[in-house]
Structures are given as C-alpha cells and as structure tokens.
Scaffold this motif. Structure first.
Motif, mmCIF file in Angstrom:
data_model
loop_
_atom_site.group_PDB
_atom_site.id
_atom_site.type_symbol
_atom_site.label_atom_id
_atom_site.label_comp_id
_atom_site.label_asym_id
_atom_site.label_seq_id
_atom_site.Cartn_x
_atom_site.Cartn_y
_atom_site.Cartn_z
ATOM 1 N N SER A 262 1.055 -1.169 0.037
ATOM 2 C CA SER A 262 0.196 0.028 0.130
ATOM 3 C C SER A 262 1.004 1.172 -0.248
ATOM 4 N N VAL A 263 0.500 2.476 -0.719
ATOM 5 C CA VAL A 263 1.023 3.481 0.032
ATOM 6 C C VAL A 263 0.200 4.651 1.215
ATOM 7 N N VAL A 264 1.844 4.779 1.703
ATOM 8 C CA VAL A 264 0.926 5.485 3.090
ATOM 9 C C VAL A 264 1.366 6.820 3.743
ATOM 10 N N PRO A 265 0.939 7.287 4.178
ATOM 11 C CA PRO A 265 1.878 8.583 4.927
ATOM 12 C C PRO A 265 2.255 8.077 5.851
ATOM 13 N N ALA A 266 4.040 8.668 5.376
ATOM 14 C CA ALA A 266 5.160 8.201 6.242
ATOM 15 C C ALA A 266 4.597 8.823 7.987
ATOM 16 N N GLY B 23 4.190 12.130 6.732
ATOM 17 C CA GLY B 23 3.198 12.473 5.778
ATOM 18 C C GLY B 23 3.110 12.545 4.709
ATOM 19 N N ASP B 24 5.070 12.699 3.922
ATOM 20 C CA ASP B 24 4.772 12.341 2.857
ATOM 21 C C ASP B 24 4.341 10.879 2.637
ATOM 22 N N GLN B 25 3.690 10.513 0.838
ATOM 23 C CA GLN B 25 3.708 9.198 0.922
ATOM 24 C C GLN B 25 5.018 8.137 0.506
ATOM 25 N N VAL B 26 5.174 6.265 1.160
ATOM 26 C CA VAL B 26 5.919 5.548 1.150
ATOM 27 C C VAL B 26 5.252 4.710 1.034
ATOM 28 N N ILE B 27 5.759 3.652 -0.250
ATOM 29 C CA ILE B 27 5.215 2.744 0.151
ATOM 30 C C ILE B 27 5.517 1.364 0.871
ATOM 31 N N ARG B 28 4.404 0.735 1.420
ATOM 32 C CA ARG B 28 4.948 -0.379 2.581
ATOM 33 C C ARG B 28 4.538 -1.934 1.786
ATOM 34 N N LEU B 29 5.435 -2.462 2.282
ATOM 35 C CA LEU B 29 6.013 -3.730 1.536
ATOM 36 C C LEU B 29 5.491 -4.898 2.639
ATOM 37 N N LYS B 30 4.305 -5.581 2.758
ATOM 38 C CA LYS B 30 4.664 -6.294 4.315
ATOM 39 C C LYS B 30 4.426 -7.793 3.470
ATOM 40 N N THR B 31 5.346 -8.920 3.591
ATOM 41 C CA THR B 31 5.924 -9.850 3.437
ATOM 42 C C THR B 31 5.694 -10.963 4.506
ATOM 43 N N LEU B 32 5.555 -11.947 4.462
ATOM 44 C CA LEU B 32 5.486 -13.430 4.981
ATOM 45 C C LEU B 32 6.656 -14.801 4.672
ATOM 46 N N PHE C 83 9.694 2.540 1.844
ATOM 47 C CA PHE C 83 10.413 3.368 0.972
ATOM 48 C C PHE C 83 9.426 4.318 0.273
ATOM 49 N N SER C 84 10.578 5.292 -0.269
ATOM 50 C CA SER C 84 9.867 6.172 -1.066
ATOM 51 C C SER C 84 9.226 5.973 -2.220
ATOM 52 N N PHE C 85 7.582 6.505 -2.468
ATOM 53 C CA PHE C 85 6.568 6.702 -3.346
ATOM 54 C C PHE C 85 7.186 8.042 -4.357
ATOM 55 N N GLU C 86 8.019 8.351 -3.613
ATOM 56 C CA GLU C 86 8.777 9.700 -4.694
ATOM 57 C C GLU C 86 9.536 8.847 -5.839
ATOM 58 N N LYS C 87 10.461 8.035 -5.403
ATOM 59 C CA LYS C 87 11.290 7.617 -6.024
ATOM 60 C C LYS C 87 11.478 6.156 -6.623
ATOM 61 N N PHE C 88 9.954 5.520 -6.167
ATOM 62 C CA PHE C 88 10.043 4.111 -6.011
ATOM 63 C C PHE C 88 8.775 4.416 -6.776
ATOM 64 N N SER C 89 8.020 5.281 -7.523
ATOM 65 C CA SER C 89 5.938 5.177 -7.726
ATOM 66 C C SER C 89 5.977 4.362 -8.228
ATOM 67 N N ASP C 90 6.693 4.080 -9.361
ATOM 68 C CA ASP C 90 6.392 2.983 -10.577
ATOM 69 C C ASP C 90 6.335 1.223 -9.852
ATOM 70 N N PHE C 91 7.283 0.993 -9.101
ATOM 71 C CA PHE C 91 6.784 -0.006 -7.691
ATOM 72 C C PHE C 91 5.567 -0.755 -8.354
ATOM 73 N N VAL C 92 4.698 0.279 -7.119
ATOM 74 C CA VAL C 92 2.376 -0.930 -7.372
ATOM 75 C C VAL C 92 2.593 -0.637 -8.850
ATOM 76 N N GLU C 93 3.089 -0.630 -10.515
ATOM 77 C CA GLU C 93 2.500 -1.025 -11.342
ATOM 78 C C GLU C 93 3.411 -2.449 -12.096
ATOM 79 N N ASN C 94 3.820 -3.110 -11.311
ATOM 80 C CA ASN C 94 4.673 -3.856 -11.830
ATOM 81 C C ASN C 94 4.947 -4.998 -10.760
ATOM 82 N N ASN C 95 4.903 -6.701 -11.143
ATOM 83 C CA ASN C 95 4.889 -7.232 -11.208
ATOM 84 C C ASN C 95 5.696 -8.031 -9.897
#
Length: 245
Positions: A109-113, A126-135, A150-162
């Motif tokens: 998800s994309v959440v406020p830091a 409050g800046d947007q970050v990508i939150r990736l939680k795995t088991l 990790f920063s959504f601004e720097k890595f925004s295309d992460f959410v559009e990939n596999n």
C-alpha cells in the motif's frame, strides 16, 4: 541400529547421539515429531537412561532436539541461520544453503510516513511511502514478517510492476532506479510475540521473537529503505563475521 555396531571403540552416548543425528538429518525422524520416551529409547539402544540423556542433551544443545516439560522430547523444526555481516539477498542466501523458501505478500500500500519511518528515510511526516509487508517461509514454516518502507516519490512505478517478483530482490530494484545500496545500519532486539505476530508466525503469544530494524543507504548516504522484521526465535538465528582492527 546396525550403524552403531560400525562405531567400535567410541563411547555409547556418542554412538547413540550420532545415530539420532543421522536419522534427523536424513528425515527418518520427521521435524516436529515426538521421540519415544526415554525408557523406550534406552531399552531399544540397550543403555541406561543416564547414558541416553547425555546423548539427547548434546542434540538439544545443538538445536536438533527440544524438550517440553512434562510432555517429552521433540525433533526441532528446520532452523534458519543467516549471516548478517553482509547485505545479502534472502532468497539467494537460502538457496545456497539448500533450503526451500517462499514468500507471501501480506500487504502492499501507499501510506503517509509516520514519525519513525519519515526520520529514517529523511522525509517529512505525512510524505507518501510504499509499505510492503510479506511473510517469509522456510521449509514450510513461517519464519519472518518483513515490513519494508521506501519513498513513493523515488520508486512510484513499483506499484505498477509484478510485485511478487520485485519483492524477492528489492536491492536489485533500487539499483535499477539509480539507488545502489552500499551499507546499512540495523538494530536487533529480543521481544515477546504480540497477538498479530504470533498468529502470522504460528507461535504462542509471548513466545520469543528476534526483532530487527534496519535502514539501507547508498554510497552517498541517501537512505533508500527502512524496515521492521519479526523473526521466530526458535527457528531463526544470526551470525556475524568479526575481525580485529
């Protein structure tokens, strides 16, 4: 017990210990299974219970067996030891160790830091970050809850990939975006499993977990990732390669 007869001149407790170790490592004694009682085993091996206990105590110290008071002795589940002296890919490191590993995406998800994440990544709250939680699962057992930010601004295309593929090598993903990780700072704590952690790691509430916080940086000192990890205390251990200055 024929293999015991091939170890002549060796004390009985060592012969029994090596026999049991071989059966555990070969899978003849299944991980998590309960051993016969001390009385049954001592009779089977033709030794005193004191001799048998010495053999089993060595295997408990080695982490191959564990005891439950009033219940019995069990074969320990597959233990995962990881070298934290270097930045390594979890999956590659596991494959090199001959372990079967898998990963389940719990949340992306994309959440406020929040404060701690923002501070680590040098962002404003409050800046947007990508939150990736795995088991992470080793040999069929849940071992680690891995929660990376990790920063959504720097890595925004992460959410559009596999995500399933990228999550298995985040360091390579960061580098593909021009942020090559060169170092990290991490802290390890011993903690008691809270309810959510206990459910995901299939352990009792209050059981020991190895908690880790880590921030990764580029060579220029730019923070790239901040993470929390909860590792099962009975299945996960860390090693460090130390040297004198």
């Amino acid at each position: 017990m024929d293999s015991l007869n091939n170890l002549t001149g060796i004390p009985q407790y060592i012969r029994i210990r090596e026999e049991l170790r071989g059966r555990i490592l070969s899978g003849d004694l299944s991980r998590g299974s309960k051993l016969p009682s001390e009385e049954e085993l001592s009779t089977s091996y033709g030794v005193s219970r004191m001799t048998l206990r010495q053999s089993m105590s060595d295997l408990v110290d080695e982490g191959l067996l564990y005891r439950k008071h009033g219940v019995g002795t069990f074969v320990a589940l597959q233990h995962f030891a990881r070298d934290h002296s270097y930045l390594q890919n979890f999956f590659e490191n596991s494959r090199q160790s001959g372990l079967l590993v898998d990963e389940k995406i719990l949340e992306m998800s994309v959440v406020p830091a929040r404060f701690q994440v923002a501070k680590a990544l040098e962002l404003a709250e409050g800046d947007q970050v990508i939150r990736l939680k795995t088991l992470r699962i080793v040999e069929g057992n849940p071992v680690t809850i891995h929660e990376a930010f990790f920063s959504f601004e720097k890595f925004s295309d992460f959410v559009e990939n596999n995500i399933e593929t990228l999550s298995k090598d985040l360091l390579a993903f960061y580098e593909s975006k021009g942020f090559k990780v060169r170092r990290g700072i991490q802290r390890l704590d011993a903690r008691a499993a809270e309810p959510e952690v206990a459910v995901l790691l299939e352990m009792e509430i209050g059981a020991p977990v190895l908690y880790k916080e880590r921030t990764l940086y580029t060579e220029e000192g730019i923070p790239v990732e901040f993470l929390y990890c909860h590792n099962r205390g009975d299945l996960y251990s860390v090693t460090f390669n130390l040297s004198a200055e």
